[in-house]
Design a protein around this motif. Structure first.
Motif, PDB file in Angstrom:
ATOM      1  N   SER A  45      36.092  43.948  74.554  1.00 33.64           N
ATOM      2  CA  SER A  45      36.370  45.346  74.978  1.00 33.64           C
ATOM      3  C   SER A  45      35.608  45.490  76.182  1.00 33.64           C
ATOM      4  O   SER A  45      36.004  46.914  76.402  1.00 33.64           O
ATOM      5  N   ASP A  46      35.057  44.865  76.932  1.00 33.50           N
ATOM      6  CA  ASP A  46      34.167  45.191  78.090  1.00 33.50           C
ATOM      7  C   ASP A  46      33.496  43.856  78.427  1.00 33.50           C
ATOM      8  O   ASP A  46      33.771  42.664  77.981  1.00 33.50           O
ATOM      9  N   ILE A  47      33.169  43.811  79.872  1.00 32.95           N
ATOM     10  CA  ILE A  47      32.694  42.570  80.105  1.00 32.95           C
ATOM     11  C   ILE A  47      31.033  42.620  79.873  1.00 32.95           C
ATOM     12  O   ILE A  47      30.340  43.861  79.909  1.00 32.95           O
ATOM     13  N   PRO A  48      30.478  41.439  79.834  1.00 29.72           N
ATOM     14  CA  PRO A  48      28.997  41.607  79.419  1.00 29.72           C
ATOM     15  C   PRO A  48      28.104  42.007  80.147  1.00 29.72           C
ATOM     16  O   PRO A  48      28.346  41.816  81.471  1.00 29.72           O
ATOM     17  N   THR A  49      27.130  42.841  79.909  1.00 27.43           N
ATOM     18  CA  THR A  49      26.158  43.431  80.710  1.00 27.43           C
ATOM     19  C   THR A  49      25.007  42.532  80.700  1.00 27.43           C
ATOM     20  O   THR A  49      24.355  42.141  79.377  1.00 27.43           O
ATOM     21  N   GLY A  59      33.019  44.132  71.206  1.00 28.82           N
ATOM     22  CA  GLY A  59      34.430  43.416  70.701  1.00 28.82           C
ATOM     23  C   GLY A  59      34.836  43.869  69.662  1.00 28.82           C
ATOM     24  O   GLY A  59      34.610  44.568  68.746  1.00 28.82           O
ATOM     25  N   ASN A  60      36.296  43.738  69.785  1.00 29.22           N
ATOM     26  CA  ASN A  60      37.055  44.163  68.428  1.00 29.22           C
ATOM     27  C   ASN A  60      37.382  43.149  67.489  1.00 29.22           C
ATOM     28  O   ASN A  60      37.832  41.844  68.180  1.00 29.22           O
ATOM     29  N   ASP A  90      39.021  38.849  77.243  1.00 27.87           N
ATOM     30  CA  ASP A  90      38.926  37.672  76.501  1.00 27.87           C
ATOM     31  C   ASP A  90      38.902  37.593  75.063  1.00 27.87           C
ATOM     32  O   ASP A  90      38.480  38.265  74.215  1.00 27.87           O
ATOM     33  N   THR A  91      39.560  36.420  74.364  1.00 26.45           N
ATOM     34  CA  THR A  91      39.816  36.524  72.913  1.00 26.45           C
ATOM     35  C   THR A  91      38.954  35.178  72.882  1.00 26.45           C
ATOM     36  O   THR A  91      39.007  34.074  73.108  1.00 26.45           O
ATOM     37  N   HIS A 111      28.373  28.306  69.853  1.00 21.76           N
ATOM     38  CA  HIS A 111      29.046  29.244  68.842  1.00 21.76           C
ATOM     39  C   HIS A 111      30.198  29.782  69.198  1.00 21.76           C
ATOM     40  O   HIS A 111      30.916  30.468  68.484  1.00 21.76           O
ATOM     41  N   TYR A 112      30.801  29.639  70.277  1.00 22.33           N
ATOM     42  CA  TYR A 112      32.131  30.428  70.797  1.00 22.33           C
ATOM     43  C   TYR A 112      32.892  29.596  71.658  1.00 22.33           C
ATOM     44  O   TYR A 112      32.350  28.910  72.463  1.00 22.33           O
ATOM     45  N   ILE A 113      34.048  29.718  71.820  1.00 22.03           N
ATOM     46  CA  ILE A 113      35.081  29.468  73.007  1.00 22.03           C
ATOM     47  C   ILE A 113      36.206  30.267  73.143  1.00 22.03           C
ATOM     48  O   ILE A 113      36.441  31.153  72.364  1.00 22.03           O
ATOM     49  N   VAL A 114      36.457  30.385  74.366  1.00 15.32           N
ATOM     50  CA  VAL A 114      37.313  31.390  74.941  1.00 15.32           C
ATOM     51  C   VAL A 114      38.912  30.762  74.672  1.00 15.32           C
ATOM     52  O   VAL A 114      39.282  29.574  74.920  1.00 15.32           O
TER      53      VAL A 114
END
Length: 414
Positions: A45-49, A59-60, A90-91, A111-114
């Protein structure tokens, strides 16, 4: 025209807040499904800071272990090449061990992928515009424009830890996050520029229209962040009320804005940003007679800042458990200059050259020096404040009395 009574609106607001409690409890149930290790589908829900070694983002939660869920979570990414490519919408498909109490999770690139990207929504286009304007500022002649980026575009990724600590210890952390203060300063600046239109109906309409355009353009270039949208909605209602010259009680307008936002998203009642924005505007409204009694623009700006900061004090103490003791001194000095800094930052964003960079750099260095000095004063911050509910209520009552006291004294003098 007869004023709208405050009591019905206030009662409706209280009832709505009470109803949101059940929804909040239901929303928190998704965490009960979190096992020691979970698989989640999360939409940013935002871009990483950028916070140094890590990047943080909200994130949601869409799915947990293939079960439909909703709720929010704070994501901490190791600040590597993959994390720097993430953007709004991005999901992510991720797995890890969430911290249930803090509603957060720490992730490395393993730990994650787009799995999907949003490139069609209005906010996606807004983020793309913000990135282009951000690059334009960074390519300009100003060496360190991180604070200007935060003011003009709501981008805090370039601010280092020392600067954050100085602003936080001086009670000026709200300067670095686009909120009602920035939107209000912008609306006031535009209103001042078009003061020549007069107080007749036509002049009010022209001035109000320009203020609305400026407020919503500012919301667009700052990425349509929820905090900016909330502030833009609040001030838009006040601007429209001035345009039509309706004598509506300001607290009624604020309550109506809160009701509209809570109907759209009832869980906002538990959002710290919403609480800070709402309490700050309420404090300014309560102190408005005392603010208008001041003769100078600088004095009024300082009074607005003190009223907003004082009104948010209970929320800050209850949420962050800390209290900057010299916040009044810092706000009285810095916030009157914040409008000038914001205006110069927007001008530098549009025209990044030496002519616009020099005065902006001079002001920013002055503010940085002041915040660093205030933050290093003895007993600048009291940490680990844990007040019970009765004490928080008592603190809120004291704050309201302090905001209303100048108004009472003025009436007694008259």
């Amino acid at each position: 025209m007869r004023k709208v009574p405050l009591v019905p609106v206030a009662l409706a607001f209280v009832v709505l807040v009470a109803l949101t409690g059940g929804l909040w409890r239901a929303e928190r149930l998704w965490y009960r499904h979190c096992q020691p290790k979970v698989y989640m589908t999360v939409c940013l829900s935002d871009i990483p800071t950028n916070l140094g070694d890590v990047a943080v983002c909200e994130g949601n939660v869409m799915k947990i272990n293939n079960m439909q869920r909703c709720g929010d979570i704070r994501l901490y990414f190791r600040n590597d090449t993959l994390a720097r490519t993430l953007r709004y919408g991005d999901t992510l498909l991720l797995h890890g061990y969430p911290d249930i109490l803090r509603r957060s999770i720490y992730l490395t690139s393993d730990h994650y992928i787009v799995i999907a990207r949003d490139s069609t929504s209005l906010r996606a286009h807004s983020e793309a515009l913000r990135r282009r304007l951000l690059q334009r500022m960074q390519d300009g002649p100003l060496r360190d424009c991180s604070v200007a980026e935060a003011l003009a575009l709501g981008w805090k990724g370039g601010i280092d830890r020392d600067t954050r600590a100085h602003y936080r210890n001086a009670g000026l952390a709200h300067m670095l996050a686009v909120s009602g203060l920035h939107v209000g300063l912008l609306a006031a600046m535009v209103g001042g520029l078009f003061r020549w239109t007069g107080r007749e109906r036509r002049g009010r309409v022209v001035r109000g229209a320009m203020q609305l355009v400026a407020v919503w353009l500012f919301a667009l270039i700052t990425g349509l962040a929820p905090s900016t949208l909330r502030a833009a909605l609040m001030f838009s209602m006040f601007i429209v009320n001035d345009m039509v010259a309706r004598r509506v009680v300001p607290l009624n307008l604020l309550a109506l804005a809160a009701i509209v936002m809570l109907v759209v998203d009832p869980l906002l009642i538990y959002d710290v940003g919403w609480q800070l924005s709402f309490s700050a505007v309420a404090g300014i409204i309560l102190a408005q007679p005392a603010i208008q009694a001041l003769r100078t623009t600088v004095g009024q700006a300082a009074a607005v800042s003190v009223a907003a900061t004082l009104a948010t004090l209970p929320v800050v103490v209850a949420t962050f458990h800390r209290l900057p003791l010299y916040f009044v001194v810092a706000n009285v000095i810095v916030v009157p200059a914040a409008g000038v800094i914001l205006g110069l930052s927007l001008l530098y964003m549009l025209l990044p050259c030496a002519v616009t960079a020099w005065p902006l750099s001079l002001l920013l260095r002055g503010v940085d020096t002041l915040t660093a000095w205030v933050g290093r004063l003895p007993y600048a911050v009291v940490d680990d404040i844990n007040l019970s509910s009765p004490l928080l209520v008592a603190l809120t009552v004291v704050v309201v009395v302090m905001l209303l006291m100048p108004q009472v004294l003025l009436r007694h003098r008259d």
